[in-house]
Scaffold this motif. Sequence first.
Motif, PDB file in Angstrom:
ATOM      1  N   SER A 160       0.817  -1.214   0.000  1.00 59.31           N
ATOM      2  CA  SER A 160       0.000   0.000   0.000  1.00 59.31           C
ATOM      3  C   SER A 160       0.853   1.266   0.000  1.00 59.31           C
ATOM      4  CB  SER A 160      -0.933   0.008   1.224  1.00 59.31           C
ATOM      5  OG  SER A 160      -0.176   0.007   2.423  1.00 59.31           O
ATOM      6  N   GLY A 161       2.184   1.086  -0.091  1.00 61.58           N
ATOM      7  CA  GLY A 161       3.093   2.228  -0.182  1.00 61.58           C
ATOM      8  C   GLY A 161       3.623   2.738   1.136  1.00 61.58           C
ATOM      9  N   THR A 162       3.277   2.105   2.242  1.00 65.26           N
ATOM     10  CA  THR A 162       3.762   2.536   3.553  1.00 65.26           C
ATOM     11  C   THR A 162       5.217   2.137   3.735  1.00 65.26           C
ATOM     12  OG1 THR A 162       1.553   2.243   4.490  1.00 65.26           O
ATOM     13  CG2 THR A 162       3.386   2.376   6.038  1.00 65.26           C
ATOM     14  N   LYS A 163       6.033   3.085   4.227  1.00 63.38           N
ATOM     15  CA  LYS A 163       7.437   2.794   4.515  1.00 63.38           C
ATOM     16  C   LYS A 163       7.537   2.292   5.944  1.00 63.38           C
ATOM     17  CE  LYS A 163       7.571   5.791   0.968  1.00 63.38           C
ATOM     18  NZ  LYS A 163       6.362   6.468   0.430  1.00 63.38           N
ATOM     19  N   ASN A 164       7.935   1.043   6.098  1.00 63.31           N
ATOM     20  CA  ASN A 164       7.995   0.419   7.418  1.00 63.31           C
ATOM     21  C   ASN A 164       9.433   0.236   7.889  1.00 63.31           C
ATOM     22  OD1 ASN A 164       5.263   0.222   7.821  1.00 63.31           O
ATOM     23  ND2 ASN A 164       5.100  -1.917   7.190  1.00 63.31           N
ATOM     24  N   PHE A 165       9.642   0.463   9.175  1.00 58.75           N
ATOM     25  CA  PHE A 165      10.950   0.326   9.814  1.00 58.75           C
ATOM     26  C   PHE A 165      10.759  -0.657  10.967  1.00 58.75           C
ATOM     27  CE2 PHE A 165      10.185   4.431   7.981  1.00 58.75           C
ATOM     28  CZ  PHE A 165      11.261   4.575   7.107  1.00 58.75           C
ATOM     29  N   CYS A 166      11.433  -1.813  10.880  1.00 57.35           N
ATOM     30  CA  CYS A 166      11.038  -2.960  11.698  1.00 57.35           C
ATOM     31  C   CYS A 166      12.190  -3.547  12.499  1.00 57.35           C
ATOM     32  CB  CYS A 166      10.487  -4.067  10.797  1.00 57.35           C
ATOM     33  SG  CYS A 166       9.223  -3.508   9.636  1.00 57.35           S
ATOM     34  N   ARG A 167      11.804  -4.136  13.608  1.00 51.66           N
ATOM     35  CA  ARG A 167      12.722  -4.968  14.389  1.00 51.66           C
ATOM     36  C   ARG A 167      11.892  -6.109  14.963  1.00 51.66           C
ATOM     37  NH1 ARG A 167      11.241  -0.525  17.091  1.00 51.66           N
ATOM     38  NH2 ARG A 167      10.641  -0.672  19.294  1.00 51.66           N
ATOM     39  N   GLY A 168      12.523  -7.257  15.124  1.00 50.12           N
ATOM     40  CA  GLY A 168      11.760  -8.398  15.596  1.00 50.12           C
ATOM     41  C   GLY A 168      12.638  -9.581  15.924  1.00 50.12           C
ATOM     42  N   GLY A 169      12.012 -10.744  15.978  1.00 46.59           N
ATOM     43  CA  GLY A 169      12.761 -11.936  16.319  1.00 46.59           C
ATOM     44  C   GLY A 169      12.052 -13.198  15.888  1.00 46.59           C
ATOM     45  N   ILE A 170      12.848 -14.255  15.751  1.00 49.42           N
ATOM     46  CA  ILE A 170      12.342 -15.590  15.430  1.00 49.42           C
ATOM     47  C   ILE A 170      12.985 -16.567  16.408  1.00 49.42           C
ATOM     48  CG2 ILE A 170      12.313 -17.444  13.707  1.00 49.42           C
ATOM     49  CD1 ILE A 170      12.468 -15.212  11.565  1.00 49.42           C
ATOM     50  N   MET A 171      12.198 -17.459  16.948  1.00 48.92           N
ATOM     51  CA  MET A 171      12.695 -18.514  17.826  1.00 48.92           C
ATOM     52  C   MET A 171      12.264 -19.867  17.264  1.00 48.92           C
ATOM     53  SD  MET A 171      11.497 -19.431  21.749  1.00 48.92           S
ATOM     54  CE  MET A 171      12.043 -17.863  22.408  1.00 48.92           C
ATOM     55  N   PHE A 172      13.220 -20.801  17.223  1.00 49.87           N
ATOM     56  CA  PHE A 172      12.861 -22.179  16.899  1.00 49.87           C
ATOM     57  C   PHE A 172      12.824 -22.935  18.212  1.00 49.87           C
ATOM     58  CE2 PHE A 172      13.336 -26.556  15.582  1.00 49.87           C
ATOM     59  CZ  PHE A 172      12.498 -26.615  14.472  1.00 49.87           C
ATOM     60  N   GLU A 173      11.612 -23.334  18.622  1.00 58.69           N
ATOM     61  CA  GLU A 173      11.409 -23.866  19.962  1.00 58.69           C
ATOM     62  C   GLU A 173      11.716 -25.366  20.026  1.00 58.69           C
ATOM     63  OE1 GLU A 173       8.188 -23.118  23.560  1.00 58.69           O
ATOM     64  OE2 GLU A 173       7.544 -22.933  21.484  1.00 58.69           O
ATOM     65  N   ASP A 174      12.965 -25.673  19.759  1.00 60.00           N
ATOM     66  CA  ASP A 174      13.461 -27.041  19.872  1.00 60.00           C
ATOM     67  C   ASP A 174      14.985 -26.964  19.756  1.00 60.00           C
ATOM     68  OD1 ASP A 174      13.625 -29.747  20.100  1.00 60.00           O
ATOM     69  OD2 ASP A 174      12.451 -30.228  18.322  1.00 60.00           O
ATOM     70  N   THR A 175      15.668 -28.020  20.135  1.00 55.12           N
ATOM     71  CA  THR A 175      17.135 -28.006  20.146  1.00 55.12           C
ATOM     72  C   THR A 175      17.716 -28.686  18.908  1.00 55.12           C
ATOM     73  OG1 THR A 175      17.116 -30.021  21.502  1.00 55.12           O
ATOM     74  CG2 THR A 175      17.274 -27.912  22.651  1.00 55.12           C
ATOM     75  N   THR A 176      17.071 -28.503  17.780  1.00 50.85           N
ATOM     76  CA  THR A 176      17.560 -29.050  16.512  1.00 50.85           C
ATOM     77  C   THR A 176      18.798 -28.280  16.053  1.00 50.85           C
ATOM     78  OG1 THR A 176      15.283 -29.584  15.909  1.00 50.85           O
ATOM     79  CG2 THR A 176      16.916 -29.602  14.138  1.00 50.85           C
ATOM     80  N   SER A 177      19.765 -28.999  15.515  1.00 43.73           N
ATOM     81  CA  SER A 177      20.966 -28.375  14.959  1.00 43.73           C
ATOM     82  C   SER A 177      20.748 -28.066  13.477  1.00 43.73           C
ATOM     83  CB  SER A 177      22.165 -29.322  15.104  1.00 43.73           C
ATOM     84  OG  SER A 177      23.319 -28.767  14.507  1.00 43.73           O
ATOM     85  N   PHE A 178      21.092 -26.834  13.083  1.00 37.87           N
ATOM     86  CA  PHE A 178      20.916 -26.406  11.692  1.00 37.87           C
ATOM     87  C   PHE A 178      22.256 -25.991  11.102  1.00 37.87           C
ATOM     88  CE2 PHE A 178      16.944 -25.149  13.905  1.00 37.87           C
ATOM     89  CZ  PHE A 178      16.084 -26.035  13.279  1.00 37.87           C
ATOM     90  N   ASP A 179      22.431 -26.271   9.787  1.00 40.11           N
ATOM     91  CA  ASP A 179      23.648 -25.823   9.109  1.00 40.11           C
ATOM     92  C   ASP A 179      23.355 -24.810   8.001  1.00 40.11           C
ATOM     93  OD1 ASP A 179      22.622 -27.382   7.045  1.00 40.11           O
ATOM     94  OD2 ASP A 179      24.087 -29.001   7.313  1.00 40.11           O
ATOM     95  N   GLY A 180      22.082 -24.397   7.877  1.00 42.06           N
ATOM     96  CA  GLY A 180      21.731 -23.411   6.859  1.00 42.06           C
ATOM     97  C   GLY A 180      20.340 -22.869   7.077  1.00 42.06           C
ATOM     98  N   PHE A 181      19.894 -22.020   6.163  1.00 44.59           N
ATOM     99  CA  PHE A 181      18.542 -21.461   6.229  1.00 44.59           C
ATOM    100  C   PHE A 181      18.125 -20.992   4.843  1.00 44.59           C
ATOM    101  CE2 PHE A 181      21.193 -17.754   6.532  1.00 44.59           C
ATOM    102  CZ  PHE A 181      20.470 -16.694   5.997  1.00 44.59           C
ATOM    103  N   GLN A 182      16.863 -20.665   4.715  1.00 44.34           N
ATOM    104  CA  GLN A 182      16.349 -20.162   3.437  1.00 44.34           C
ATOM    105  C   GLN A 182      15.383 -19.020   3.685  1.00 44.34           C
ATOM    106  OE1 GLN A 182      14.385 -23.905   2.288  1.00 44.34           O
ATOM    107  NE2 GLN A 182      12.409 -22.839   2.299  1.00 44.34           N
ATOM    108  N   LEU A 183      15.249 -18.148   2.687  1.00 44.11           N
ATOM    109  CA  LEU A 183      14.203 -17.138   2.644  1.00 44.11           C
ATOM    110  C   LEU A 183      13.268 -17.482   1.499  1.00 44.11           C
ATOM    111  CD1 LEU A 183      16.186 -13.800   3.179  1.00 44.11           C
ATOM    112  CD2 LEU A 183      14.978 -15.172   4.887  1.00 44.11           C
ATOM    113  N   ASN A 184      11.985 -17.283   1.709  1.00 47.15           N
ATOM    114  CA  ASN A 184      11.001 -17.563   0.665  1.00 47.15           C
ATOM    115  C   ASN A 184       9.745 -16.741   0.928  1.00 47.15           C
ATOM    116  OD1 ASN A 184      10.982 -20.134   2.732  1.00 47.15           O
ATOM    117  ND2 ASN A 184       8.880 -19.506   2.217  1.00 47.15           N
ATOM    118  N   ALA A 185       8.951 -16.567  -0.117  1.00 48.94           N
ATOM    119  CA  ALA A 185       7.640 -15.938   0.056  1.00 48.94           C
ATOM    120  C   ALA A 185       6.703 -16.943   0.711  1.00 48.94           C
ATOM    121  CB  ALA A 185       7.088 -15.483  -1.289  1.00 48.94           C
TER     122      ALA A 185
END
Length: 202
Positions: A160-185
Amino acid sequence: RGIWVMTLVKTRSRGINLADTFAFTGTVSGAGGTLVKTGSLSSTTDAATYSVDSCFSSTYSNYFVTFRFASATDGNQCHLKFRTSGTANTSSSYQSYIRVSAQSGSVGETTNSNGNSGVVSASMDDVDNKAAQGFMYFFAPFSTTLFTQVTTHFNYVTNSGTKNFCRGGIMFEDTTSFDGFQLNANTGNGSLCDIQVYGIAE
């Protein structure tokens, strides 16, 4: 007899002219530790996912990531999934929160509980130059004893044309080990993605 008085004159050594152009490769070091590049991706081709594998390891506990992501479809969101050995984790263990401040001064938030991905940004414009751009810190992604945590800080323009300025966080609620990540729609394709990953040497 006269008295000779000698004046001590101190001259500064010449510093670095920060207006010059510099090219850096390898590591960036200074106060507070060293950043070592461990992975990267740059694409201007429409794709369902943009993945960086083998960028997390036992060498570094925490990581600094710069990113840019644009959606091919108006109104879509940018999501994040962790990966192990080239496979995305889609379990319902992602918790995410975004605090959104618009240029108008209004404040809002976006939340996602027990989702199969972490929400990075919402309601994006489908124009590449209005992409979400910013940085993230990843904490303990390779650990098998701690939850993986991500803090985000970025700007983007909504559909809608609004300029947003953001801060936040993501938590994975488990003790899984990761060696990578991805971004997607959240659905359909992204249209542009740039990811640069750096291990933080403590």
